[in-house]
Motif scaffolding. Structure first.
Motif, PDB file in Angstrom:
ATOM      1  N   UNK A 161       0.824  -1.207   0.000  1.00 33.38           N
ATOM      2  CA  UNK A 161       0.000   0.000   0.000  1.00 33.38           C
ATOM      3  C   UNK A 161       0.861   1.261   0.000  1.00 33.38           C
ATOM      4  N   UNK A 162       2.050   1.143   0.599  1.00 36.37           N
ATOM      5  CA  UNK A 162       2.992   2.269   0.623  1.00 36.37           C
ATOM      6  C   UNK A 162       3.881   2.300  -0.618  1.00 36.37           C
ATOM      7  N   UNK A 163       3.516   1.484  -1.642  1.00 39.24           N
ATOM      8  CA  UNK A 163       4.251   1.423  -2.911  1.00 39.24           C
ATOM      9  C   UNK A 163       5.660   0.872  -2.763  1.00 39.24           C
ATOM     10  N   UNK A 164       5.872   0.052  -1.751  1.00 44.64           N
ATOM     11  CA  UNK A 164       7.110  -0.701  -1.625  1.00 44.64           C
ATOM     12  C   UNK A 164       6.916  -2.069  -2.290  1.00 44.64           C
ATOM     13  N   UNK A 165       7.867  -2.449  -3.125  1.00 41.29           N
ATOM     14  CA  UNK A 165       7.759  -3.746  -3.794  1.00 41.29           C
ATOM     15  C   UNK A 165       7.975  -4.880  -2.791  1.00 41.29           C
ATOM     16  N   UNK A 166       7.190  -5.929  -2.950  1.00 37.69           N
ATOM     17  CA  UNK A 166       7.327  -7.147  -2.138  1.00 37.69           C
ATOM     18  C   UNK A 166       7.501  -8.316  -3.108  1.00 37.69           C
ATOM     19  N   UNK A 167       8.608  -9.013  -2.990  1.00 33.47           N
ATOM     20  CA  UNK A 167       8.934 -10.090  -3.929  1.00 33.47           C
ATOM     21  C   UNK A 167       9.067 -11.425  -3.220  1.00 33.47           C
ATOM     22  N   UNK A 168       8.588 -12.459  -3.873  1.00 31.74           N
ATOM     23  CA  UNK A 168       8.885 -13.836  -3.452  1.00 31.74           C
ATOM     24  C   UNK A 168      10.022 -14.321  -4.344  1.00 31.74           C
ATOM     25  N   UNK A 169      11.179 -14.568  -3.747  1.00 29.62           N
ATOM     26  CA  UNK A 169      12.325 -15.050  -4.512  1.00 29.62           C
ATOM     27  C   UNK A 169      12.344 -16.574  -4.406  1.00 29.62           C
ATOM     28  N   UNK A 170      11.996 -17.282  -5.495  1.00 28.40           N
ATOM     29  CA  UNK A 170      11.696 -18.718  -5.400  1.00 28.40           C
ATOM     30  C   UNK A 170      12.936 -19.612  -5.422  1.00 28.40           C
ATOM     31  N   UNK A 171      13.849 -19.343  -4.520  1.00 28.62           N
ATOM     32  CA  UNK A 171      15.059 -20.152  -4.416  1.00 28.62           C
ATOM     33  C   UNK A 171      15.273 -20.508  -2.949  1.00 28.62           C
ATOM     34  N   UNK A 172      15.462 -21.797  -2.670  1.00 27.19           N
ATOM     35  CA  UNK A 172      15.573 -22.239  -1.279  1.00 27.19           C
ATOM     36  C   UNK A 172      16.981 -22.565  -0.828  1.00 27.19           C
ATOM     37  N   UNK A 173      17.953 -22.487  -1.741  1.00 29.51           N
ATOM     38  CA  UNK A 173      19.326 -22.826  -1.350  1.00 29.51           C
ATOM     39  C   UNK A 173      19.824 -21.873  -0.278  1.00 29.51           C
ATOM     40  N   UNK A 174      20.311 -22.439   0.820  1.00 27.27           N
ATOM     41  CA  UNK A 174      20.834 -21.635   1.914  1.00 27.27           C
ATOM     42  C   UNK A 174      19.778 -21.085   2.849  1.00 27.27           C
ATOM     43  N   UNK A 175      18.561 -21.606   2.775  1.00 28.02           N
ATOM     44  CA  UNK A 175      17.461 -21.131   3.622  1.00 28.02           C
ATOM     45  C   UNK A 175      16.705 -22.337   4.169  1.00 28.02           C
ATOM     46  N   UNK A 176      16.660 -22.474   5.507  1.00 27.46           N
ATOM     47  CA  UNK A 176      16.137 -23.702   6.101  1.00 27.46           C
ATOM     48  C   UNK A 176      15.258 -23.390   7.316  1.00 27.46           C
ATOM     49  N   UNK A 177      14.339 -24.317   7.571  1.00 22.56           N
ATOM     50  CA  UNK A 177      13.491 -24.256   8.754  1.00 22.56           C
ATOM     51  C   UNK A 177      13.120 -25.687   9.138  1.00 22.56           C
ATOM     52  N   UNK A 178      12.496 -25.833  10.303  1.00 22.70           N
ATOM     53  CA  UNK A 178      11.969 -27.131  10.693  1.00 22.70           C
ATOM     54  C   UNK A 178      10.448 -27.115  10.585  1.00 22.70           C
ATOM     55  N   UNK A 179       9.862 -28.295  10.582  1.00 22.12           N
ATOM     56  CA  UNK A 179       8.408 -28.448  10.460  1.00 22.12           C
ATOM     57  C   UNK A 179       7.915 -29.308  11.621  1.00 22.12           C
ATOM     58  N   UNK A 180       6.602 -29.281  11.916  1.00 25.93           N
ATOM     59  CA  UNK A 180       6.068 -30.143  12.984  1.00 25.93           C
ATOM     60  C   UNK A 180       6.399 -31.609  12.731  1.00 25.93           C
ATOM     61  N   UNK A 181       6.647 -32.326  13.816  1.00 28.10           N
ATOM     62  CA  UNK A 181       7.121 -33.709  13.701  1.00 28.10           C
ATOM     63  C   UNK A 181       6.002 -34.733  13.715  1.00 28.10           C
ATOM     64  N   UNK A 182       4.785 -34.325  13.980  1.00 31.27           N
ATOM     65  CA  UNK A 182       3.652 -35.254  13.961  1.00 31.27           C
ATOM     66  C   UNK A 182       2.386 -34.485  13.609  1.00 31.27           C
ATOM     67  N   UNK A 183       1.353 -35.221  13.255  1.00 28.49           N
ATOM     68  CA  UNK A 183       0.152 -34.575  12.721  1.00 28.49           C
ATOM     69  C   UNK A 183      -0.584 -33.753  13.780  1.00 28.49           C
ATOM     70  N   UNK A 184      -0.505 -34.152  15.055  1.00 25.27           N
ATOM     71  CA  UNK A 184      -1.221 -33.403  16.092  1.00 25.27           C
ATOM     72  C   UNK A 184      -0.548 -32.063  16.370  1.00 25.27           C
ATOM     73  N   UNK A 185       0.800 -32.026  16.379  1.00 24.88           N
ATOM     74  CA  UNK A 185       1.489 -30.748  16.541  1.00 24.88           C
ATOM     75  C   UNK A 185       1.293 -29.866  15.305  1.00 24.88           C
ATOM     76  N   UNK A 186       1.175 -30.494  14.156  1.00 28.44           N
ATOM     77  CA  UNK A 186       0.866 -29.753  12.930  1.00 28.44           C
ATOM     78  C   UNK A 186      -0.492 -29.056  13.069  1.00 28.44           C
ATOM     79  N   UNK A 187      -1.462 -29.737  13.631  1.00 32.61           N
ATOM     80  CA  UNK A 187      -2.800 -29.162  13.796  1.00 32.61           C
ATOM     81  C   UNK A 187      -2.790 -28.050  14.843  1.00 32.61           C
TER      82      UNK A 187
END
Length: 614
Positions: free
Chosen positions: A322-348
């Motif tokens: 809205x403030x006319x600042x560009x927002x980009x999704x850079x579709x490259x995952x090399x060098x960028x990591x995270x963890x995810x929930x380890x079971x379906x109940x924690x995912x929920x």
């Protein structure tokens, strides 16, 4: 600024954006139109009943949801196939003509918010990121912050100890800061705001990490260079890859993200362009416009859709646009990591908070000045959960539609007789079903085809194929389970129930049988209701419903199995569900995440800092 490194002018971007979105709209129009028309003609018999008309309307919404995912993936596949490793820079012109040897012109703060997290995990991620940044030789351009909102005093004490150890181990005087708020006002939003108020004006950019994030120095350095070269850009979101999973559920999720993530993100970046989105971490923001424009509103009223906004990221991206600042999704995952929930109940548990936050966005969709695509992002976020209600309604209505062929149960809307002339040229109901299923699974199949180019890093072509088939079966089985969970979550929101904001469970845990059965009672009830409706109204459709009923009935045993580390590590030892980061570990990932076979019983928390420093 050197002309060679300048972004295309705003007029060029607008023209390209119009062309790309026009193409997507045309593809969606013809796809949804063809599917909806075929469904209508299949249902047409001497007119369309009211029930059938409602079914067509709801199905058209579902077709739109499926089609946008399908065509986004097709576009991503084409660019990844033709341009391979250059696809990200072709789709998103941020990195075109980027000088890989230039020194960052701005000062950057790398911040990691934490709230009652495992302190060993937090400081392991920060240390690995810090070491990788310092190794680039440009460490003077970066400072590091652990922003703690921890309320557990034992965890806070451990955080302070690890912060002191990290500070002294690397001689980080003036470069590393640990700050703890005793009262975590406004949660993560308040945590980041406190940083901005105290230190924000000292820096040009802020790289936001999550408590389980790790990023390479090379990736962070290139993010700052892209910001330096594109003064109108307020935010760049890079794609996180999942890592470090041991449980079966975690490894299945990790494999799926690694296989399909960049393909889908490439397609998404293609049509969103500079109207991209923010996912809350593994992103760089320009601090001046963020501080000026991204104060979040407090929603008026009472109940779960009022008060402080839980999912802040979508809204902050919308406010920057809205403030006319560009927002980009850079579709490259090399060098960028995270963890995810380890079971379906924690995912929920995580989904509960995300669902409430995304539904809060519906109160902001009409905010004055927002870009159209920002509103679409919000609608898509809510639809990712509301679609579960949609599928449930379509499942129930399908049985009654079969009954209505012989015993009308709703008024009939007459249609022109000439429509019946088109019937011979339409797909049969079975063909239509298979077309929709093909569209649902197409992203995984296309991603598999691309992955064959680096099959050895997935354990070989055969094991890659087996892994993909296992993950597709997993997705099919868990889809109805997640559907019921999401229906429960939305129903609770409609009844005024607000979710708790607790620390995420990031370490693996075994799901007790009692907890599994307790959490899956609704699934057994749903299976009985659906089974009874179809048995009574349309028994001939029961074979087609069998996969859904199987997933619902076996929900509890599957939850227990998916949470098992032994099963996940057994498959890993046999080369199944491997990802390239495990077969060819990058330098920024510690052995604790990439060599799980060596420690099958879980990591030794007391040795994390020492292992990271080795």
């Amino acid at each position: 600024m050197n002309k060679e490194t300048e972004m295309p002018c705003s007029k060029d971007i607008s023209a390209l954006r119009f062309k790309r979105r026009s193409l997507l709209v045309l593809l969606l129009f013809f796809t949804v139109g063809a599917l909806a028309t075929n469904l209508t003609l299949n249902l047409f018999e001497n007119g369309l009943s009211l029930l059938e008309a409602i079914y067509v309307f709801l199905s058209t919404i579902a077709f739109l949801w499926i089609s946008q995912s399908f065509w986004t993936s097709i576009i991503g596949f084409i660019f990844r196939l033709i341009y391979a490793n250059k696809a990200a820079s072709i789709v998103t012109p941020l990195s075109q003509n980027l000088d890989p040897n230039s020194t960052p012109r701005g000062q950057t703060a790398i911040v990691m918010p934490a709230y009652n997290e495992d302190p060993d995990l937090v400081f392991l991620g920060m240390e690995q990121t810090l070491r990788s940044v310092l190794a680039t030789g440009h460490g003077n351009s970066f400072d590091f912050f652990v922003l703690s909102d921890t309320t557990d005093l034992a965890i806070a004490e451990k955080e302070e100890t690890l912060a002191q150890e990290l500070y002294h181990r690397y001689g980080l005087q003036g470069k590393f800061h640990y700050r703890r708020r005793e009262i975590n006002t406004s949660r993560k939003v308040g945590n980041i705001k406190d940083f901005c108020d105290r230190w924000g004006h000292d820096y040009d950019y802020m790289v936001v990490l999550d408590a389980d994030s790790i990023m390479s120095g090379k990736t962070i350095l290139n993010m700052t260079r892209m910001m330096d070269n594109n003064s109108g850009t307020g935010l760049i979101q890079v794609l996180p890859r999942a890592m470090g999973q041991k449980t079966l559920f975690g490894r299945l999720t990790q494999f799926n993200i690694r296989l399909t993530g960049e393909l889908f993100a490439t397609g998404l970046s293609y049509w969103t362009m500079n109207d991209g989105n923010y996912w809350g971490h593994n992103a760089i923001l320009r601090l001046a416009p963020f501080i000026e424009h991204c104060d979040l509103p407090v929603l008026s009223g009472k109940g779960p859709l009022s008060g402080e906004i839980l999912s802040h990221d979508f809204v902050e991206a919308a406010l920057l646009r809205r403030a006319d600042q560009d927002v980009w999704i850079y579709p490259e995952g090399q060098g960028s990591y995270e963890q995810v929930p380890t079971n379906i109940l924690d995912h929920i548990v995580r989904d509960q908070r995300w669902c409430q936050g995304n539904f809060q966005h519906m109160r902001l969709v009409g905010t004055t000045g927002l870009k159209k695509v920002s509103r679409i992002h919000m609608l898509m976020g809510a639809m990712s959960y509301a679609s579960s209600y949609l599928w449930m309604m379509l499942l129930l209505m399908s049985a009654f539609l079969v009954t209505e062929r012989t015993m009308p149960i709703s008024p009939v809307i007459p249609l022109p007789y000439e429509w019946s002339m088109l019937t011979p040229y339409t797909a049969s109901p079975l063909s239509l079903f298979f077309i929709v299923m093909a569209m649902l699974f197409a992203p995984k199949i296309l991603a598999l085809l691309l992955a064959y180019k680096e099959a050895n890093s997935y354990g070989g072509s055969l094991k890659l194929t087996i892994s993909c088939l296992i993950e597709m079966v997993f997705s099919a089985i868990t889809a109805p389970v997640l559907m019921i969970f999401h229906v429960k979550i939305i129903s609770a929101l409609l009844l005024g129930k607000t979710v708790k904001w607790d620390a995420q469970s990031r370490n693996g845990r075994t799901i007790p049988w009692r907890e599994a059965f307790k959490q899956h009672r609704a699934h057994l009830i749903a299976a009985m209701v659906l089974g009874a409706v179809y048995l009574n109204q349309a028994p001939e459709l029961l074979p087609w419903l069998a996969p859904i009923l199987t997933g619902l009935i076996l929900g509890a045993p599957l939850a227990v199995a998916f949470g098992q580390e032994k099963i996940g590590l057994f498959l890993q030892r046999h080369g199944i569900l491997l990802i390239p980061e495990e077969t060819k570990p990058p330098e920024e990932l510690p052995l604790i995440f990439t060599k799980l076979i060596q420690e099958p019983s879980g990591f030794n928390e007391s040795s994390l800092s020492h292992k990271a420093a080795e």
